[in-house]
Design a protein around this motif. Sequence first.
Motif, PDB file in Angstrom:
ATOM      1  N   UNK A 119     -90.685 -54.993 -42.754  1.00  0.00           N
ATOM      2  CA  UNK A 119     -89.655 -54.135 -42.147  1.00  0.00           C
ATOM      3  C   UNK A 119     -88.496 -53.884 -43.108  1.00  0.00           C
ATOM      4  N   UNK A 120     -88.062 -54.946 -43.778  1.00  0.00           N
ATOM      5  CA  UNK A 120     -86.953 -54.817 -44.731  1.00  0.00           C
ATOM      6  C   UNK A 120     -87.369 -53.890 -45.876  1.00  0.00           C
ATOM      7  N   UNK A 121     -88.572 -54.106 -46.407  1.00  0.00           N
ATOM      8  CA  UNK A 121     -89.062 -53.297 -47.525  1.00  0.00           C
ATOM      9  C   UNK A 121     -89.207 -51.835 -47.134  1.00  0.00           C
ATOM     10  N   UNK A 122     -89.677 -51.584 -45.942  1.00  0.00           N
ATOM     11  CA  UNK A 122     -89.836 -50.208 -45.473  1.00  0.00           C
ATOM     12  C   UNK A 122     -88.492 -49.487 -45.439  1.00  0.00           C
ATOM     13  N   UNK A 123     -87.475 -50.164 -44.971  1.00  0.00           N
ATOM     14  CA  UNK A 123     -86.144 -49.557 -44.932  1.00  0.00           C
ATOM     15  C   UNK A 123     -85.591 -49.356 -46.345  1.00  0.00           C
ATOM     16  N   UNK A 160     -91.865 -56.711 -54.212  1.00  0.00           N
ATOM     17  CA  UNK A 160     -93.317 -56.508 -54.287  1.00  0.00           C
ATOM     18  C   UNK A 160     -93.783 -55.569 -53.172  1.00  0.00           C
ATOM     19  N   UNK A 161     -93.263 -55.767 -51.964  1.00  0.00           N
ATOM     20  CA  UNK A 161     -93.653 -54.925 -50.833  1.00  0.00           C
ATOM     21  C   UNK A 161     -93.132 -53.498 -50.999  1.00  0.00           C
ATOM     22  N   UNK A 162     -91.923 -53.325 -51.533  1.00  0.00           N
ATOM     23  CA  UNK A 162     -91.393 -51.979 -51.781  1.00  0.00           C
ATOM     24  C   UNK A 162     -92.269 -51.263 -52.799  1.00  0.00           C
ATOM     25  N   UNK A 163     -92.678 -51.963 -53.843  1.00  0.00           N
ATOM     26  CA  UNK A 163     -93.567 -51.347 -54.837  1.00  0.00           C
ATOM     27  C   UNK A 163     -94.895 -50.916 -54.200  1.00  0.00           C
ATOM     28  N   UNK A 164     -95.423 -51.756 -53.315  1.00  0.00           N
ATOM     29  CA  UNK A 164     -96.670 -51.405 -52.629  1.00  0.00           C
ATOM     30  C   UNK A 164     -96.489 -50.145 -51.783  1.00  0.00           C
ATOM     31  N   UNK A 165     -95.391 -50.078 -51.044  1.00  0.00           N
ATOM     32  CA  UNK A 165     -95.097 -48.903 -50.206  1.00  0.00           C
ATOM     33  C   UNK A 165     -94.971 -47.654 -51.069  1.00  0.00           C
ATOM     34  N   UNK A 166     -94.232 -47.762 -52.170  1.00  0.00           N
ATOM     35  CA  UNK A 166     -94.022 -46.604 -53.048  1.00  0.00           C
ATOM     36  C   UNK A 166     -95.324 -46.150 -53.695  1.00  0.00           C
ATOM     37  N   UNK A 167     -96.172 -47.112 -54.080  1.00  0.00           N
ATOM     38  CA  UNK A 167     -97.445 -46.710 -54.702  1.00  0.00           C
ATOM     39  C   UNK A 167     -98.367 -46.055 -53.674  1.00  0.00           C
ATOM     40  N   UNK A 168     -98.338 -46.522 -52.424  1.00  0.00           N
ATOM     41  CA  UNK A 168     -99.116 -45.861 -51.361  1.00  0.00           C
ATOM     42  C   UNK A 168     -98.622 -44.440 -51.109  1.00  0.00           C
TER      43      UNK A 168
END
Length: 174
Positions: A119-123, A160-168
């Motif tokens: 949730x934090x990374x998504x925001x 790490x999660x923000x990078x995953x979201x951005x790469x998706x």
Amino acid sequence: MVMWVFGYGSLIWKPGFNYDDHLVGFIKGYRRVFYQVLITEERQNSQWGMAYKITKKEDQEVALTYLEVREKQYDKKAYVDLFTEPATSAPAVSGVLVYIGSPDKKVNENYLGPASVEEIASQIARAEGPSGPNKDYLFQLEKALDFLGCEDKHVSDIAKEVRRILSEEEVTIS
């Protein structure tokens, strides 16, 4: 009289005021969490960052005026001990100023409360503030902590999660 200011976020790489010396160190009883843009919360943890020594009275006044604006989202200030060695019980410096966001929504309107890394990374991946994209802040913080040799699992997990979201998102756009 000497003044010390402790930074645990962007103050690490971008203090924005004159200082005479600095120390990498940690304060006890706080931790970095992304429950409001960035806060520390009382816990049985240690919080690594950078402390800045300001000796000239005019530099102290300018720094305090600047910090009162820059750190206005935090509802508390504390004067804490700074440690530079994990194995010691004696602080390197006492009376170090730190700005803190308390987890009390009644006094801290910016407090959002606990959330999952996802949730934090998504925001963070999508949000932008007056200083630019939140993801840039997160990545700068991760880089600065790495440079200092201070691991923060909360920061690295979110990055790490923000990078995953951005790469998706890149794959979806392509």
